[in-house]
Scaffold this motif. Structure first.
Motif, PDB file in Angstrom:
ATOM      1  N   PHE A 163      -5.706  -5.884  -5.577  1.00  0.00           N
ATOM      2  CA  PHE A 163      -5.824  -4.447  -5.711  1.00  0.00           C
ATOM      3  C   PHE A 163      -6.183  -4.038  -7.091  1.00  0.00           C
ATOM      4  CE2 PHE A 163      -2.995  -4.978  -2.091  1.00  0.00           C
ATOM      5  CZ  PHE A 163      -3.275  -3.965  -1.293  1.00  0.00           C
ATOM      6  N   LYS A 173       0.619  -1.300   0.006  1.00  0.00           N
ATOM      7  CA  LYS A 173       0.138   0.130   0.105  1.00  0.00           C
ATOM      8  C   LYS A 173       0.803   1.329   0.129  1.00  0.00           C
ATOM      9  CE  LYS A 173      -4.018  -1.664   2.431  1.00  0.00           C
ATOM     10  NZ  LYS A 173      -4.909  -1.684   3.580  1.00  0.00           N
ATOM     11  N   VAL A 194      -3.821   4.334 -13.150  1.00  0.00           N
ATOM     12  CA  VAL A 194      -2.531   4.766 -13.493  1.00  0.00           C
ATOM     13  C   VAL A 194      -2.272   5.648 -14.427  1.00  0.00           C
ATOM     14  CG1 VAL A 194      -0.127   4.233 -13.885  1.00  0.00           C
ATOM     15  CG2 VAL A 194      -1.380   2.770 -12.274  1.00  0.00           C
ATOM     16  N   PHE A 233       2.168   1.986  -3.435  1.00  0.00           N
ATOM     17  CA  PHE A 233       1.251   2.388  -4.345  1.00  0.00           C
ATOM     18  C   PHE A 233       1.029   4.056  -3.975  1.00  0.00           C
ATOM     19  CE2 PHE A 233      -0.652  -1.951  -4.643  1.00  0.00           C
ATOM     20  CZ  PHE A 233       0.336  -2.345  -5.577  1.00  0.00           C
ATOM     21  N   VAL A 245       0.307   6.560  -9.805  1.00  0.00           N
ATOM     22  CA  VAL A 245      -0.954   5.727  -9.205  1.00  0.00           C
ATOM     23  C   VAL A 245      -2.140   6.941  -8.618  1.00  0.00           C
ATOM     24  CG1 VAL A 245      -1.874   4.195  -7.666  1.00  0.00           C
ATOM     25  CG2 VAL A 245       0.500   3.722  -8.601  1.00  0.00           C
ATOM     26  N   LEU A 305      -5.573  -0.727  -9.517  1.00  0.00           N
ATOM     27  CA  LEU A 305      -4.974   0.595  -9.443  1.00  0.00           C
ATOM     28  C   LEU A 305      -5.417   1.478 -10.786  1.00  0.00           C
ATOM     29  CD1 LEU A 305      -1.223  -0.380  -8.568  1.00  0.00           C
ATOM     30  CD2 LEU A 305      -2.995   0.093  -7.273  1.00  0.00           C
ATOM     31  N   GLN A 345      -5.259   6.248  -8.195  1.00  0.00           N
ATOM     32  CA  GLN A 345      -6.421   5.659  -7.585  1.00  0.00           C
ATOM     33  C   GLN A 345      -5.864   4.253  -7.299  1.00  0.00           C
ATOM     34  OE1 GLN A 345     -10.575   5.970  -8.704  1.00  0.00           O
ATOM     35  NE2 GLN A 345      -9.976   7.474 -10.157  1.00  0.00           N
ATOM     36  N   CYS A 346      -6.266   3.875  -5.919  1.00  0.00           N
ATOM     37  CA  CYS A 346      -6.039   2.409  -5.533  1.00  0.00           C
ATOM     38  C   CYS A 346      -6.869   1.993  -4.776  1.00  0.00           C
ATOM     39  CB  CYS A 346      -4.507   2.427  -4.815  1.00  0.00           C
ATOM     40  SG  CYS A 346      -4.058   0.913  -4.164  1.00  0.00           S
ATOM     41  N   TYR A 347      -7.533   0.628  -5.035  1.00  0.00           N
ATOM     42  CA  TYR A 347      -8.525  -0.050  -4.339  1.00  0.00           C
ATOM     43  C   TYR A 347      -7.905  -1.405  -3.870  1.00  0.00           C
ATOM     44  CZ  TYR A 347     -11.152   3.793  -6.381  1.00  0.00           C
ATOM     45  OH  TYR A 347     -11.720   5.214  -6.875  1.00  0.00           O
ATOM     46  N   GLN A 348      -8.135  -1.632  -2.454  1.00  0.00           N
ATOM     47  CA  GLN A 348      -7.846  -3.031  -2.273  1.00  0.00           C
ATOM     48  C   GLN A 348      -9.378  -3.691  -2.353  1.00  0.00           C
ATOM     49  OE1 GLN A 348      -6.436  -3.662   1.825  1.00  0.00           O
ATOM     50  NE2 GLN A 348      -6.043  -5.833   1.601  1.00  0.00           N
TER      51      GLN A 348
END
Length: 159
Positions: free
Chosen positions: A110, A89, A114, A92, A98, A112, A100-103
């Motif tokens: 994840f 995390k 980009v 990222f 990056v 992403l 946006q990043c979502y688990q």
């Protein structure tokens, strides 16, 4: 996460206006929703302090700043120990490419979003974030062909 019950109809009306244009003067917001400018100011300040309003930002067209390539990346990891998830995390979060990043649940761990200037730049980023990370078992890149809808506005009023 805030409960929507914490927001009254005036708060929601203010948020709807600010989501479209955060530069609208508080006096004008007050006129639109029938509150005084100081009342609008107090409500905005409270929502900022409570974390409802996270930021006031400018949304920039990536092509206008020579970042024409958007890539959605699905990332699978091998080990889900807390310290390893925290480390990935952080990697990222530290990568400005990056956006946006979502688990997530499902096959990927994840997802992403980009933005990069070129595929060469993406190759370097993928090497740094994925290939060089022993906890990444697999990643899948989806290159966006068209920006159909992009935004951060939330649907605050629902029928």
């Amino acid at each position: 996460m805030r409960k929507s019950a914490d927001l009254d109809e005036f708060d929601v009306a203010i948020l709807e206006i600010l989501q479209k244009d955060c530069t609208v003067p508080q006096r004008q917001i007050g006129e639109l929703i029938h509150l005084s400018a100081p009342a609008v100011q107090r409500r905005i300040k409270r929502m900022q302090e409570n974390g409802v309003i996270e930021a006031n930002i400018a949304v920039i067209d990536p092509t206008a700043v020579a970042l024409p390539i958007t890539i959605i990346v699905e990332v699978q990891i091998a080990d889900e120990r807390y310290e390893l998830i925290s480390a990935i995390k952080r990697s990222f979060l530290q990568a400005p490419e990056v956006q946006q990043c979502y688990q997530v649940t499902g096959e990927a761990d994840f997802v992403l979003v980009v933005v990069v200037a070129s595929m060469t730049e993406y190759q370097a980023l993928s090497r740094r974030l994925f290939h060089d990370n022993p906890n990444v078992t697999k990643f899948k890149s989806l290159v966006a062909m068209d920006r159909v809808k992009v935004g951060l506005s939330l649907p605050l009023t629902r029928d």
